[in-house]
Design an enzyme around this catalytic site. Structure first.
Site, short mmCIF file in Angstrom:
data_model
loop_
_atom_site.label_atom_id
_atom_site.label_comp_id
_atom_site.label_asym_id
_atom_site.label_seq_id
_atom_site.Cartn_x
_atom_site.Cartn_y
_atom_site.Cartn_z
N SER A 145 -6.43 -8.84 6.24
CA SER A 145 -6.85 -8.09 5.06
C SER A 145 -7.70 -9.02 4.20
O SER A 145 -7.69 -10.24 4.41
CB SER A 145 -5.63 -7.62 4.27
OG SER A 145 -4.86 -6.74 5.05
N HIS A 185 0.84 -1.19 0.00
CA HIS A 185 0.00 0.00 0.00
C HIS A 185 0.88 1.25 0.00
O HIS A 185 1.53 1.57 0.99
CB HIS A 185 -0.92 0.02 1.23
CG HIS A 185 -1.72 1.29 1.34
ND1 HIS A 185 -1.96 1.92 2.52
CD2 HIS A 185 -2.30 2.05 0.39
CE1 HIS A 185 -2.66 3.02 2.31
NE2 HIS A 185 -2.88 3.12 1.02
N HIS A 191 -11.66 1.26 0.64
CA HIS A 191 -10.30 0.77 0.37
C HIS A 191 -9.55 0.41 1.65
O HIS A 191 -8.37 0.13 1.63
CB HIS A 191 -9.53 1.75 -0.51
CG HIS A 191 -8.76 2.80 0.23
ND1 HIS A 191 -7.56 2.54 0.83
CD2 HIS A 191 -9.02 4.09 0.47
CE1 HIS A 191 -7.12 3.63 1.41
NE2 HIS A 191 -7.99 4.58 1.21
N ALA A 244 -10.21 -0.39 6.32
CA ALA A 244 -11.16 -0.53 7.41
C ALA A 244 -11.66 0.84 7.87
O ALA A 244 -12.80 0.98 8.31
CB ALA A 244 -10.50 -1.27 8.57
#
Lengths: 362, 138
Positions: free
Chosen positions: A266, A116, A285, A287
């Site tokens: 995830s 990420h 995208h 939590a």
């Protein structure tokens, strides 16, 4: 994890000494996107098939990007940055849809790596530069703003077009950034396991943007309309059969990645027809935060976050104490609850759950 | 009078800034920013720079002022602790700023700052005190 940490600069002001590009080359990066990585030995040709828009958002024009933005991005390709950015090594803990998982190349207990990060300082500078333009444009077009940060211009205006061209540059830079990081992940695994990346089968499953605006066709009130879809805190989630979905995945829908916090898990999901109609093909995208950074800092006072995660079987590397305390698992909503809502509402469908065993944080 | 205080803001960080005059307000804003990044007491003045900024109004100038430091830190590794103003009105800011390059052995970087934003931004002058609020994207 140590090798990954050595090979991927992370954290405050992370730079790459081995990949510092001149402005001309940086322009090529922004206009070619992921194709640049393949041409320069940082990606495999087949990766391109597994990236949103084949790793190149059309319409990128580097003339719309300031020298200052180029300067900020110059040494940042292949760097993670800080904040909520991460590289997470994990494994498939649960499979919810065998067929979809199989098509994605995922199976129970398989190792996975989740990345990420985005367009780094280059993207921030593009935002800063264009906000100034948009503030003026809002005055020019008589748009009343509820908040100056929400300044805007008509999509078809000169200001709108130039921004979309610059944003495409940032997105393409981000594709390249993640591809260069993927390259170093492959190299790191090859180094440790003494096997070639191909033998290790480190295949790219999917790369998708979030926090983007895209020109797309959707049905509104029974009519097909060309719209600018803003996905803030959201990611694209296209349904089965959509031509934008890579051919190998077209029967199941576009892979949707919803990372949780570094302590929980995830998810990989796929887009649905219902989500396409109800949410313009979008899903969350992540939590989402439960605590502000300040609250998280307070909540982690006197705790050893590294030890807590280690006890849970998760090795954390590289995070400064500052980042770590802001990113504690309890600062986030439980991703399981969030994903169950997404799945239950039919916005996207659960395929597998990933459990982390090692995380690199900025 | 306190110089600044931090406000809770999900995901980001809010700063409320106070000053007896405009240069004071802008100085405290910069100090608050470097306080987020590192311990400002560890920043020595080894070099100076002159900054000239143009804005449409004071609010935009304040955001530009803070973003200038974010840019200088990210691209040149410069940290600042001294801020002297030659000129400051609603359209123009001219200042001499002093600081030094980041030194791993002396500076602990607490958090990186992505950008100063226009979100919920305001500056007001009431009862002889300047107050401002700015949200920082971390």
């Amino acid at each position: 994890m140590t090798v990954l940490f050595q090979n991927i600069p992370s954290g405050v002001g992370s730079k790459r000494k081995d990949l510092k590009l001149a402005s001309k080359e940086l322009s090529r990066v922004m206009e070619k996107g992921a194709r640049w990585t393949v041409e320069n030995g940082y990606g495999l040709p087949e990766d391109i098939d597994h990236i949103e828009d084949r790793g190149c958002i059309p319409g990128a024009d580097s003339d719309c990007v300031s020298e200052r933005a180029l300067e900020r991005g110059r040494a940042q390709l292949g760097t993670l940055g800080s904040g909520n950015h991460f590289v997470e090594v994990g494994y498939v803990d649960e499979v919810y849809d065998e067929n979809a998982a199989g098509l994605l190349g995922l199976y129970k207990d398989q190792m996975t790596v989740l990345v990420h990060t985005g367009s780094r300082g280059l993207g921030h500078q593009i935002c800063d530069d264009h906000i100034k333009v948009m503030l003026q444009a809002s005055r020019k077009y008589g748009i009343e703003l509820s908040d100056p940060q929400l300044c805007c211009a008509p999509v078809e205006s000169e200001e709108g077009k130039r921004y979309l061209a610059a944003m495409a540059c940032a997105a393409n830079f981000a594709f390249v950034n993640r591809q260069v990081i993927t390259h170093w992940i492959r190299e790191s695994f090859a180094q440790v396991f003494q096997l070639s990346p191909r033998d290790l089968r480190l295949d790219l499953i999917y790369d998708v943007c979030h926090n983007m605006a895209k020109m797309e066709t959707h049905e509104v009130g029974g009519l097909k309309k060309h719209l600018c879809v803003h996905r803030k805190g959201a990611t694209r989630a296209f349904p089965p059969g959509n031509p934008e979905v890579p051919i190998p995945y077209r029967s199941i829908g576009q892979p949707v990645l919803i990372p949780g916090d570094m302590g929980r898990c995830s998810y990989v999901l796929v887009g649905t027809e219902h989500g396409f109609r109800e949410c313009f093909g979008s899903a969350c995208h992540g939590a989402g935060r439960l605590m502000s950074r300040h609250q998280a800092k307070k909540a982690s006072k006197g705790r050893s976050i590294v030890r807590e995660l280690e006890d849970a079987g998760i090795l954390v590397k590289g995070a400064s104490r500052g980042t770590l305390v802001e990113e504690i698992p309890d600062a986030y909503k439980d991703v399981n609850d969030v994903v169950n809502v997404v799945h239950g509402a039919g916005i996207a469908r659960k395929v597998v759950k990933l459990k982390p065993i090692g995380v690199i944080k900025g | 009078m306190r110089k600044f205080e931090y406000l809770d803001h999900a995901g980001d960080l809010g700063i409320k800034i106070y000053g007896k005059d405009l240069p004071d307000l802008f100085r405290h804003a910069a100090e608050a920013l470097f306080h987020v990044i590192t311990n400002p007491e560890t920043i020595q003045v080894k070099e100076t720079r002159t900054l000239t900024l143009q804005g449409h109004n004071l609010e935009e100038l304040l955001v530009d002022w803070l973003n200038e430091f974010i840019y200088l830190f990210e691209t040149r590794g410069l940290l600042f602790s001294d801020f002297d103003f030659f000129f400051l009105n609603a359209q123009t800011l001219e200042a001499k700023v002093g600081g030094e390059p980041y030194d791993e052995s002396r500076h602990v970087i607490k958090t990186t700052v992505k950008s100063a934003t226009y979100h919920q931004l305001w500056i007001q002058h009431k009862k002889g005190i300047w107050r401002a609020q700015v949200i920082i994207d971390l």
